[in-house]
Enzyme design. Structure first.
Site, PDB file in Angstrom:
ATOM      1  N   HIS A   1     -13.741  -1.645  -0.851  1.00  0.00           N
ATOM      2  CA  HIS A   1     -12.824  -1.441   0.130  1.00  0.00           C
ATOM      3  C   HIS A   1     -13.057  -2.247   1.507  1.00  0.00           C
ATOM      4  O   HIS A   1     -12.904  -1.829   2.507  1.00  0.00           O
ATOM      5  CB  HIS A   1     -12.688  -0.128   0.391  1.00  0.00           C
ATOM      6  CG  HIS A   1     -11.216   0.653   0.812  1.00  0.00           C
ATOM      7  ND1 HIS A   1     -10.460   1.207  -0.105  1.00  0.00           N
ATOM      8  CD2 HIS A   1     -10.750   0.456   1.842  1.00  0.00           C
ATOM      9  CE1 HIS A   1      -9.543   1.539   0.403  1.00  0.00           C
ATOM     10  NE2 HIS A   1      -9.417   1.184   1.401  1.00  0.00           N
TER      11      HIS A   1
ATOM     12  N   LYS B   1      -8.700  -0.101  -8.613  1.00  0.00           N
ATOM     13  CA  LYS B   1      -9.032  -0.801  -7.607  1.00  0.00           C
ATOM     14  C   LYS B   1     -10.260   0.101  -6.973  1.00  0.00           C
ATOM     15  O   LYS B   1     -10.164   0.975  -6.474  1.00  0.00           O
ATOM     16  CB  LYS B   1      -8.033  -0.993  -6.504  1.00  0.00           C
ATOM     17  CG  LYS B   1      -8.474  -2.034  -5.336  1.00  0.00           C
ATOM     18  CD  LYS B   1      -7.265  -1.966  -4.252  1.00  0.00           C
ATOM     19  CE  LYS B   1      -7.741  -2.687  -3.106  1.00  0.00           C
ATOM     20  NZ  LYS B   1      -8.664  -2.079  -2.159  1.00  0.00           N
TER      21      LYS B   1
ATOM     22  N   TYR C   1      -2.412   5.760  -3.901  1.00  0.00           N
ATOM     23  CA  TYR C   1      -3.195   6.633  -3.517  1.00  0.00           C
ATOM     24  C   TYR C   1      -2.947   8.042  -4.130  1.00  0.00           C
ATOM     25  O   TYR C   1      -1.583   8.279  -3.999  1.00  0.00           O
ATOM     26  CB  TYR C   1      -3.407   6.944  -1.926  1.00  0.00           C
ATOM     27  CG  TYR C   1      -4.231   5.910  -1.099  1.00  0.00           C
ATOM     28  CD1 TYR C   1      -5.348   5.426  -1.690  1.00  0.00           C
ATOM     29  CD2 TYR C   1      -3.663   5.395  -0.104  1.00  0.00           C
ATOM     30  CE1 TYR C   1      -6.133   4.513  -0.740  1.00  0.00           C
ATOM     31  CE2 TYR C   1      -4.290   4.076   0.600  1.00  0.00           C
ATOM     32  CZ  TYR C   1      -5.432   3.865   0.210  1.00  0.00           C
ATOM     33  OH  TYR C   1      -6.313   2.823   0.744  1.00  0.00           O
TER      34      TYR C   1
ATOM     35  N   SER D   1       0.704  -1.060  -0.066  1.00  0.00           N
ATOM     36  CA  SER D   1      -0.065  -0.026  -0.003  1.00  0.00           C
ATOM     37  C   SER D   1       0.732   1.383   0.062  1.00  0.00           C
ATOM     38  O   SER D   1       2.204   1.319   0.462  1.00  0.00           O
ATOM     39  CB  SER D   1      -1.085  -0.117   1.164  1.00  0.00           C
ATOM     40  OG  SER D   1      -1.557   1.119   1.430  1.00  0.00           O
TER      41      SER D   1
ATOM     42  N   THR E   1      -6.144   3.164  -6.628  1.00  0.00           N
ATOM     43  CA  THR E   1      -7.478   3.069  -5.714  1.00  0.00           C
ATOM     44  C   THR E   1      -8.464   4.272  -5.829  1.00  0.00           C
ATOM     45  O   THR E   1      -7.918   5.243  -6.059  1.00  0.00           O
ATOM     46  CB  THR E   1      -7.117   2.949  -4.152  1.00  0.00           C
ATOM     47  OG1 THR E   1      -6.493   1.617  -3.902  1.00  0.00           O
ATOM     48  CG2 THR E   1      -8.367   2.959  -3.437  1.00  0.00           C
TER      49      THR E   1
END
Length: 368
Positions: free
Chosen positions: A265, A241, A118, A95, A144
């Site tokens: 999520h 995603k 992100y 992540s 995402t």
């Protein structure tokens, strides 16, 4: 095991979701409304569960989704998950809020690697992560797209969960009651978010909740053109995603994405939304011949994987199934979780009368 070993706020961060957690529960319950119809007398002694998804050959049709803050759950964090995934020949994700650097993972792990991006207000930070992942030879970038703001994670509000953990009177007692975790956390390598720390202090040296981080640090104006620009800058396998609608799946194809993860999520954003498995068929029917479709979330059994593959998913992924195991027993726990699911998939494919994944189809399914 995870609940016993973790301080309360940290366990409930893994275990919790948004609002009433209806969607979180539905993510798994959705599979129970679909039944498998096996074929017998197939004479199957061995099966091949390998797949190719996002250009990566995997030895099993399930991989470890990118999840944040893993070193809060176990001091080895992402390193433990990466080594376990490598042992089973599957992919794992790191992540943007990961607690081990992409450089360390890239230099030590050879199995396929996915980085979850992100999209920050600070474009310099966003571009830096893309460039670092490319240099570290990551195989897939997953942007995402369902975090325009933080979900209402009420358990985190009640427990006061932050990254890094904020020392309060209440949290002190929780840490004191879990001495093994506390010793590893407070005496080991300092907790930080290495992909972010040169640009933002939040999450590394300034305590912040994940929901507040999403709401304040991520770019709420992100749009389809931004996603296409990221895809062009990355230049390799590119996934979105958090796709849940057919319209968005078609747009993903239009901007040149090579895959989508059908995901809500883990029920941690919009409570009351559909489960990935509930949405899977209509998305596969619309775009499954043009883009890889991954079913992400709610998986706790090998039969869940077989149902999603029968609908038309190219692969499945999940986070909690290995996070509990990581918290409970580190790398050995993640290996046990993967081995349990691999064994279930193998056994269930034999019972279904299928030698390989490509023999699974909707002919094997009935809905109640």
């Amino acid at each position: 095991m995870a609940k016993r070993r973790l301080p309360g706020p940290i366990f409930h961060y893994i275990d919790g979701a948004a609002d009433d957690e209806v969607t979180y529960r539905r993510n798994t319950e959705a599979y129970e409304g679909c039944d498998l119809v096996p074929n017998v007398l197939a004479g199957i002694k061995s099966i091949d569960m390998s797949i190719t998804v996002m250009g990566q050959k995997l030895n099993m049709p399930l991989f470890c989704s990118p999840t944040a803050l893993k070193r809060l759950f176990h001091h080895d964090g992402e390193k433990a998950v990466a080594k376990a995934a490598e042992k089973f020949g599957t992919m794992f994700g790191i992540s943007s809020l990961g607690s081990v650097s992409v450089e360390e993972i890239g230099s030590t792990i050879s199995t396929p690697k996915l980085f979850q991006l992100y999209f920050h207000k600070d474009r310099g930070l966003t571009n830096s992560m893309i460039e670092r992942c490319s240099a570290a030879k990551f195989d897939v970038l997953a942007l995402t797209v369902d975090t325009i703001t933080g979900g209402n994670r009420e358990r985190d509000l009640r427990t006061g969960f932050t990254s890094p953990p904020r020392l309060t009177l209440k949290s002190f007692f929780s840490f004191a009651m879990h001495p093994r975790w506390a010793i590893n956390y407070f005496t080991g390598e300092k907790f930080e978010l290495p992909q972010l720390k040169e640009y933002v202090k939040e999450g590394s040296s300034i305590s912040v909740s994940v929901a507040d981080y999403f709401s304040t640090m991520l770019d709420q104006s992100m749009n389809w053109q931004d996603a296409e620009d990221v895809r062009k800058k990355w230049g390799k396998q590119f996934c979105l995603k958090g796709i849940m609608s057919v319209a968005d799946a078609k747009r993903a194809v239009d901007i040149g994405a090579t895959a989508i993860m059908v995901s809500n999520h883990g029920g941690r954003q919009l409570d009351g939304s559909r489960s990935p498995f509930d949405q899977l068929a209509e998305i596969v029917d619309a775009v499954g011949d043009r883009i890889d479709v991954v079913c992400d979330g709610g998986i706790t059994r090998g039969t869940h994987v077989l149902k999603a593959l029968s609908v038309g998913a190219k692969a499945c992924s999940g986070g909690r199934f290995y996070l509990y195991a990581l918290a409970g027993a580190g790398q050995a726990g993640v290996e046990r979780a993967l081995e349990n699911l691999r064994a279930e998939i193998e056994r269930d494919m034999k019972l279904m009368g299928c030698r390989s994944v490509d023999q699974l189809s909707r002919d094997n399914l009935r809905w109640r």
